[in-house]
Design a protein around this motif. Structure first.
Motif, mmCIF file in Angstrom:
data_model
loop_
_atom_site.group_PDB
_atom_site.id
_atom_site.type_symbol
_atom_site.label_atom_id
_atom_site.label_comp_id
_atom_site.label_asym_id
_atom_site.label_seq_id
_atom_site.Cartn_x
_atom_site.Cartn_y
_atom_site.Cartn_z
ATOM 1 N N VAL A 53 82.407 -66.212 39.848
ATOM 2 C CA VAL A 53 81.288 -66.603 40.264
ATOM 3 C C VAL A 53 80.275 -66.387 39.661
ATOM 4 C CG1 VAL A 53 79.556 -66.555 42.487
ATOM 5 C CG2 VAL A 53 82.107 -66.632 42.936
ATOM 6 N N ASP A 54 80.232 -65.387 38.896
ATOM 7 C CA ASP A 54 79.000 -64.856 38.089
ATOM 8 C C ASP A 54 79.005 -65.746 36.801
ATOM 9 O OD1 ASP A 54 77.501 -63.299 35.956
ATOM 10 O OD2 ASP A 54 77.061 -62.085 37.835
ATOM 11 N N TYR A 91 78.376 -69.623 38.099
ATOM 12 C CA TYR A 91 76.950 -70.150 38.820
ATOM 13 C C TYR A 91 75.910 -69.476 38.454
ATOM 14 C CZ TYR A 91 80.677 -72.695 41.268
ATOM 15 O OH TYR A 91 81.604 -73.552 41.612
ATOM 16 N N LEU A 92 76.177 -68.021 38.756
ATOM 17 C CA LEU A 92 74.793 -67.197 38.586
ATOM 18 C C LEU A 92 74.256 -67.376 37.135
ATOM 19 C CD1 LEU A 92 76.066 -64.391 40.681
ATOM 20 C CD2 LEU A 92 75.304 -66.327 41.360
ATOM 21 N N LYS A 93 72.807 -67.138 36.973
ATOM 22 C CA LYS A 93 72.161 -66.839 35.833
ATOM 23 C C LYS A 93 71.304 -65.882 35.509
ATOM 24 C CE LYS A 93 73.447 -71.530 34.968
ATOM 25 N NZ LYS A 93 74.689 -71.915 34.126
ATOM 26 N N GLU A 94 71.192 -65.601 34.480
ATOM 27 C CA GLU A 94 70.108 -64.449 34.225
ATOM 28 C C GLU A 94 68.597 -65.275 34.243
ATOM 29 O OE1 GLU A 94 70.426 -61.231 33.417
ATOM 30 O OE2 GLU A 94 72.663 -61.320 33.099
ATOM 31 N N ASN A 95 68.692 -66.488 33.676
ATOM 32 C CA ASN A 95 67.357 -67.232 33.715
ATOM 33 C C ASN A 95 66.195 -66.510 33.448
ATOM 34 O OD1 ASN A 95 66.009 -69.626 34.144
ATOM 35 N ND2 ASN A 95 65.583 -69.169 36.258
ATOM 36 N N LYS A 96 66.351 -65.822 32.210
ATOM 37 C CA LYS A 96 65.557 -65.043 31.583
ATOM 38 C C LYS A 96 63.993 -65.556 31.221
ATOM 39 C CE LYS A 96 67.091 -61.030 28.741
ATOM 40 N NZ LYS A 96 67.527 -60.849 27.481
#
Ligand code: FAD
Ligand code: ZN
Lengths: 412, 88
Positions: B40-41, B44-49
């Motif tokens: 899932v990480d 889909y999931l993002k650091e979006n730094k």
């Protein structure tokens, strides 16, 4: 209202009262909402109005409406693709229809009709599909032919000259535009009147979590105790979620827009072309308000780019060659919180008391009212309303994405 | 305008490239059920730094190679570019 306006005009506006007040900041609130955009303000408004919860603070880093809520192109519509999306967007459209009454303040909602052009067989097929799903949910939406489009938009080139000639359109009569500032101010006014505190120039710099529970937020004006925090910071939402230790499926991308010099009225619908990547409408002041897709890379910069203006102008001229001599007056950008399924993320997260209302991408102005109303209900009842259950954070862990890309990626 | 230094071709206008998202290596044991969360990480999931981000770029109007860049997500300054092999 108009008599009042006339009086104010004659006495030099001396008796005008501010739309919201500056309040002393307290060290504790029942609910702290981060972000003074339409989502945060609407949530506070409905918390106070529908549920009598008024010990609420909105913390805004700069000034209200500084984010997407003051930078958008104000398109409102409900002709989406998925059944859960359509129900949700349609409730917002209905709320917009009553909002001027509700606020006693004119938000200038103009339901002038919304046209999404099809330039390929494939997009015509998707539009038929959308029209069918829309009609099933009671949304006024149908596919129309180039002849009917000509009646609505005589200035558009409907010949076979453009590189991608127009083959038809999805027509959505109740769609239209609203004055975005009026919506922001209307919610702020209504929330303030009912006791909500709006704190501008107040930046959240940390969130204190103890035993997986929110206990306070840190700001440049001190620590504020609270058990309930709502993250309503759109393009900045990852930075806030990081403070609570929650990882989001969000990427921040700039979305740009521009307005032309004012012209005489010639366009009374909203036009969108997914294939040519642009959309436009004409404002009450006569300016052409126009935009396209998000920038092609992630960024937190709100600078406008020349590449965008060039691409946009080229695409507009394909269908509106008569606008060739018109000058652009302004161009700007806002930050959009893009999710993988082009749908929002609303409600509870793994950290107790840390709620999100994010993932609004390029379509979150039109959802301000419904999101505010339903997030307020969620907070007041501590349970997720059915209407927004499809948009919960957990869907990414359960493999239940919503899939709204077909109707949300360019159309706003 | 962003200039990107393709490790193969040199500095070019960003319009020649396609952005490929933040660098996020695949889970190492794809068959391990315990790796669901890791998938899932990954997906889909993002650091979006906000800051210097390590990310993929593809030189589509040039050599057609994928490479990594370290770019500041607000100033857009590109600090480094290199091929994936060099990152290991
Ligand atoms: C050019 C453009 C055109 C668009 N056109 C449309 C359209 O036609 N129709 C449509 O429906 N949608 C449109 N959108 C999308 C829409 O504008 C957004 O989805 C919506 O405004 C998001 O509202 P919000 O209240 O969630 O966030 P925002 O209005 O972005 O507000 C977030 C606020 O959070 C504040 N903040 C950030 N960090 C902190 C912090 N640490 N502490 C305190 N405050 C903080 C920011 O200052 C900001 O004011 C458009 C967007 C853009 C940029
Ligand atoms: Zn190259």
């Amino acid at each position: 209202m108009s008599l009042k306006l006339l009086k104010q005009g004659l006495n030099g506006s001396k008796s005008l009262t501010p739309m919201w007040r500056e309040q002393p900041i307290k060290d504790r609130y029942d609910v702290v909402i981060i972000g003074g955009g339409v989502h945060g303000l609407a949530t506070a408004y409905y918390l106070a109005k529908n549920h009598g919860i008024t010990d609420v603070a909105i913390l805004e880093k700069r000034y209200i409406g500084r984010g997407g809520s003051g930078r958008n192109t104000t398109i409102v519509r409900s002709n989406y693709l998925t059944p859960e999306g359509i129900l949700f967007y349609d409730e917002s459209l209905k709320l917009y229809e009553d909002l001027s009454q509700d606020f006693d303040f004119n938000i200038m909602f103009s339901q002038r009709g919304h046209l999404t052009l099809a330039h390929t067989d494939a997009s015509l097929r998707t539009m038929r599909w959308r029209a069918e799903v829309n009609q099933l949910q009671g949304v006024d939406s149908r596919v129309i032919s180039p002849d009917e489009i000509k009646e609505l938009v005589p200035f558009m080139d409907l010949s076979d000259h453009p590189r991608f000639p127009v083959m038809g359109a999805l027509y959505h009569p109740p769609g239209g535009v609203v004055r975005h500032d009026a919506v922001v101010w209307g919610y702020a006014h209504g929330a303030d009147k009912r006791g909500v505190h709006i704190h501008q120039l107040t930046e959240v710099t940390g969130i204190d979590v103890e035993q997986n529970k929110v206990v306070a937020v840190q700001t440049n004006r001190g620590r504020i105790k609270t058990g309930t925090v709502v993250n309503a910071t759109a393009g900045w939402c990852t930075l806030i979620a990081d403070m609570a230790g929650v990882k989001l499926p969000v990427e921040t991308r700039p979305l740009q827009a521009a307005v032309s010099e004012p012209l005489k009225p010639f366009l009374d619908t909203v036009i969108v072309s997914g294939t040519l990547h642009f959309y436009l409408s004409q404002s009450d002041r006569g300016e052409i308000v126009t935009g396209a897709s998000v920038d092609p890379y992630t960024s937190y910069s709100m600078d406008a780019t020349l590449g965008f203006a060039e691409g946009l102008a080229g695409h507009i001229l394909e269908l509106f060659p008569s606008l060739g001599k018109v000058r652009l007056m302004r161009q700007w950008a806002g930050l959009c919180d893009m999710t993988p399924d082009y749908s929002p993320i609303m409600g509870f997260t793994p950290v107790e008391g840390f709620l999100v209302d994010v993932g609004w991408g390029t379509y979150g102005f039109k959802t301000g009212p419904v999101s505010g109303k339903r997030m307020a209900e969620l907070i007041a009842t501590n349970r997720t309303p059915d209407l927004i259950a499809p948009f919960k954070y957990d869907r990414f862990f359960e493999g239940r994405l919503v899939g709204e890309k077909g109707a949300a990626s360019v159309g706003r | 305008m962003i200039l990107i230094d393709c490790p193969n071709c040199g500095e070019r206008n960003v319009a020649e490239f396609r952005f490929g998202g933040e660098y996020n290596p695949r889970p190492q044991n794809p068959d391990d059920p315990a790796s669901d969360a890791a998938w899932v990480d990954y997906l889909y999931l993002k650091e979006n730094k906000l800051g210097v981000q390590k990310e993929w770029w593809y030189h589509r109007a040039g050599c057609g190679l994928w490479f990594l860049a370290e770019r500041h997500t607000k100033s857009h300054a590109v600090e480094k570019t290199y091929f994936w092999e060099a990152a290991k």
